[in-house]
Design an enzyme around this catalytic site. Structure first.
Site, short mmCIF file in Angstrom:
data_model
loop_
_atom_site.label_atom_id
_atom_site.label_comp_id
_atom_site.label_asym_id
_atom_site.label_seq_id
_atom_site.Cartn_x
_atom_site.Cartn_y
_atom_site.Cartn_z
N ARG A 186 -8.08 1.42 -1.35
CA ARG A 186 -8.22 0.28 -0.44
C ARG A 186 -6.85 -0.17 0.06
O ARG A 186 -5.90 -0.27 -0.71
CB ARG A 186 -8.92 -0.88 -1.14
CG ARG A 186 -10.38 -0.58 -1.48
CD ARG A 186 -11.01 -1.71 -2.27
NE ARG A 186 -10.43 -1.81 -3.60
CZ ARG A 186 -10.81 -2.71 -4.51
NH1 ARG A 186 -11.75 -3.58 -4.23
NH2 ARG A 186 -10.23 -2.73 -5.69
N ARG A 244 4.66 -3.56 -1.20
CA ARG A 244 5.30 -4.63 -0.43
C ARG A 244 6.21 -5.48 -1.32
O ARG A 244 7.27 -5.94 -0.88
CB ARG A 244 4.24 -5.49 0.24
CG ARG A 244 3.47 -4.75 1.34
CD ARG A 244 2.31 -5.57 1.85
NE ARG A 244 2.74 -6.87 2.34
CZ ARG A 244 1.91 -7.87 2.61
NH1 ARG A 244 0.60 -7.71 2.45
NH2 ARG A 244 2.38 -9.01 3.06
N ASP A 268 -4.58 -3.15 2.36
CA ASP A 268 -4.59 -4.59 2.58
C ASP A 268 -4.50 -4.90 4.08
O ASP A 268 -4.29 -4.02 4.91
CB ASP A 268 -3.41 -5.21 1.84
CG ASP A 268 -3.56 -6.70 1.65
OD1 ASP A 268 -4.68 -7.22 1.82
OD2 ASP A 268 -2.55 -7.36 1.34
#
Length: 269
Positions: free
Chosen positions: A49, A196, A51
């Site tokens: 998945r 990130r 973001d």
């Protein structure tokens, strides 16, 4: 039959991959297009998945459908029902028990960063940006501390749903091509916002705000509050999962070729 698809998408218009109530996710739009193509309700399972705002170059999904179509139809027919920023890149009929998520041996991400006194314009949303000079050697020293199996709690979002923060980082490569930096990550799996959060800390070291030793301390402490702020998703690309060779799942799509340095890395030049 079971079908496997490779999907690319530009993530900035979507609230990530996973289906949500507002229906503005990549999964929702893809499944809608597949359902229109097959005239059947279709549900997909993805390899990883992504973001909000994160792009995908070779997201692998599998689905089950009793409708028979040839492979080219799964690509071209589905794409007729998808918006311009999502496209099926390839299709194949894998073994009957193939699982896009659980059979993946690892996953790869790339972050593309512009180092310039002027913010991006043409590539806005497709690259991260820093106006400060970065030291590649310092960032590579920091990256070396992450190789192997570690508890990555310090770089984990508070919203992360992973059962364990322990992951294996296999390689991190950091290279500069003109004014663009490219960070390539290869690991067993990744936590929510992990890359990130790592990027924010890499830049803190690269611009000299923090020493390399600080990076090791943050990792050892295992608390998010000691790391740098989360970096924007703009330049983050899920370049895809990889599987056992006998599964024959493609690891390359045409969308990869325009990333800085990709052709050089691919051909070993």
């Amino acid at each position: 039959m079971r079908v496997a698809l490779g999907v690319s998408y530009r993530g900035w218009a979507y609230h990530g991959w996973q289906s949500q109530a507002d229906r503005q996710t990549v999964q929702d739009v893809l499944e809608k297009g597949l359902s229109q193509f097959t005239a059947r309700p279709i549900q997909t399972v993805c390899a990883g998945r992504t973001d909000t705002g994160v792009h995908g170059l070779n997201q692998v999904v599998h689905l089950d459908c009793e409708v028979e179509r040839d492979l080219s139809s799964w690509v071209r027919g589905t794409n007729c029902h998808l918006p311009k920023d999502i496209a099926v890149q390839w299709a194949m009929f894998p073994r009957a028990d193939f699982h896009a998520r659980f059979d993946a041996r690892g996953r790869r991400y790339s972050y593309v960063l512009l180092e310039s006194v002027v913010r991006p314009s043409m590539e806005a949303g497709a690259v991260g940006w820093t106006y400060r000079k970065l030291d590649g050697d310092l960032m590579r020293e920091a990256a070396a501390l992450l190789i192997g199996e570690h508890d990555f709690s310090a770089f984990r979002s508070s919203e992360c749903q992973a059962k364990s923060p322990v992951k294996t980082m296999r390689t991190i490569e950091i290279e500069k091509y003109g004014d663009y930096w490219r960070f390539d990550f290869d690991g067993s799996a990744f936590l929510h916002h992990m890359i990130r959060n790592l990027m924010g800390s890499f830049l803190a070291v690269g611009r000299g705000a923090k020493p390399v030793e600080w990076f090791a301390e943050v990792l050892a402490r295992g608390e998010r509050r000691f790391a740098a702020p989360t970096f924007p998703p703009d330049g983050l690309y899920f370049t895809g999962p990889y599987y056992d060779a006998e599964d024959g799942i493609p690891t390359h799509t045409a969308a990869m070729d325009w990333l800085p340095g990709y052709r050089k890395n691919r051909e070993g030049a």
